[in-house]
Design a protein around this motif. Structure first.
Motif, mmCIF file in Angstrom:
data_model
loop_
_atom_site.group_PDB
_atom_site.id
_atom_site.type_symbol
_atom_site.label_atom_id
_atom_site.label_comp_id
_atom_site.label_asym_id
_atom_site.label_seq_id
_atom_site.Cartn_x
_atom_site.Cartn_y
_atom_site.Cartn_z
ATOM 1 N N SER A 9 42.247 49.311 32.727
ATOM 2 C CA SER A 9 42.150 49.427 34.177
ATOM 3 C C SER A 9 41.953 50.878 34.582
ATOM 4 O O SER A 9 42.197 51.800 33.813
ATOM 5 C CB SER A 9 43.400 48.859 34.841
ATOM 6 N N LYS A 14 40.848 50.957 41.441
ATOM 7 C CA LYS A 14 41.599 49.708 41.627
ATOM 8 C C LYS A 14 40.934 48.521 40.933
ATOM 9 O O LYS A 14 40.733 47.469 41.527
ATOM 10 C CB LYS A 14 41.797 49.413 43.116
ATOM 11 N N ASP A 15 40.582 48.712 39.669
ATOM 12 C CA ASP A 15 39.975 47.608 38.938
ATOM 13 C C ASP A 15 40.699 47.328 37.634
ATOM 14 O O ASP A 15 41.494 48.132 37.162
ATOM 15 C CB ASP A 15 38.494 47.877 38.662
ATOM 16 N N GLU A 16 40.431 46.161 37.093
ATOM 17 C CA GLU A 16 40.867 45.788 35.753
ATOM 18 C C GLU A 16 39.667 45.165 35.068
ATOM 19 O O GLU A 16 39.003 44.300 35.637
ATOM 20 C CB GLU A 16 42.024 44.790 35.789
ATOM 21 N N TYR A 32 37.898 42.676 37.695
ATOM 22 C CA TYR A 32 38.688 42.241 38.838
ATOM 23 C C TYR A 32 38.869 43.489 39.690
ATOM 24 O O TYR A 32 39.428 44.480 39.235
ATOM 25 C CB TYR A 32 40.042 41.700 38.357
ATOM 26 N N GLU A 34 40.254 45.008 43.277
ATOM 27 C CA GLU A 34 41.104 44.769 44.437
ATOM 28 C C GLU A 34 40.363 45.062 45.735
ATOM 29 O O GLU A 34 39.402 45.830 45.758
ATOM 30 C CB GLU A 34 42.342 45.669 44.377
ATOM 31 N N GLY A 37 38.910 48.578 46.782
ATOM 32 C CA GLY A 37 38.650 49.337 45.565
ATOM 33 C C GLY A 37 37.161 49.568 45.353
ATOM 34 O O GLY A 37 36.320 48.998 46.033
ATOM 35 N N ASN A 88 34.476 47.146 47.024
ATOM 36 C CA ASN A 88 34.928 45.903 47.628
ATOM 37 C C ASN A 88 35.311 46.172 49.075
ATOM 38 O O ASN A 88 36.396 46.689 49.351
ATOM 39 C CB ASN A 88 36.113 45.344 46.834
ATOM 40 N N LYS A 92 39.583 40.579 50.365
ATOM 41 C CA LYS A 92 40.084 39.834 49.220
ATOM 42 C C LYS A 92 39.567 40.454 47.925
ATOM 43 O O LYS A 92 38.561 41.151 47.918
ATOM 44 C CB LYS A 92 39.589 38.372 49.277
ATOM 45 N N ALA A 93 40.225 40.145 46.835
ATOM 46 C CA ALA A 93 39.767 40.620 45.525
ATOM 47 C C ALA A 93 38.427 39.989 45.188
ATOM 48 O O ALA A 93 38.086 38.916 45.683
ATOM 49 C CB ALA A 93 40.787 40.267 44.453
#
Length: 98
Positions: A9, A14-16, A32, A34, A37, A88, A92-93
């Motif tokens: 991550s 703010k990612d994974e 993923y 956020e 992010g 993003n 929402k994610a």
């Protein structure tokens, strides 16, 4: 070569990321991201092509100065030297593959 369960991550954007497939020719990973992010600036690559495919949610991509909002029915292809950035902007994610 397939790598399972390799995840990392980046708290700044703010990612994974989970690597789904890795070979000498191709790297596929699921991200993923956020809400709020993403990357702060545009950048480019000199040798790789990226294909963005949204699995769930909405992803904003700026590609060569053009803003695009991607969802599960749209994709973006980034070629070498194309300036690009993703983030993003939704509440929402978002889950997408590159």
């Amino acid at each position: 070569m397939v790598n399972k369960n390799i995840k990392f991550s980046n708290p700044i954007i703010k990612d994974e990321i989970e690597i789904l497939h890795e070979s000498s020719e191709k790297l596929i990973f699921r991200t993923y991201l956020e809400a709020g992010g993403g990357q702060a600036n545009t950048h480019y690559h000199t040798k790789i092509t990226e294909k963005f495919k949204v699995i769930e949610g909405e992803l904003t991509v700026i590609l060569n100065g053009e803003k695009r909002v991607l969802n599960s029915s749209t994709k973006a292809i980034v070629k070498p030297f194309d300036t690009h950035q993703f983030f993003n902007a939704s509440g929402k994610a978002v889950i997408f593959e590159v």
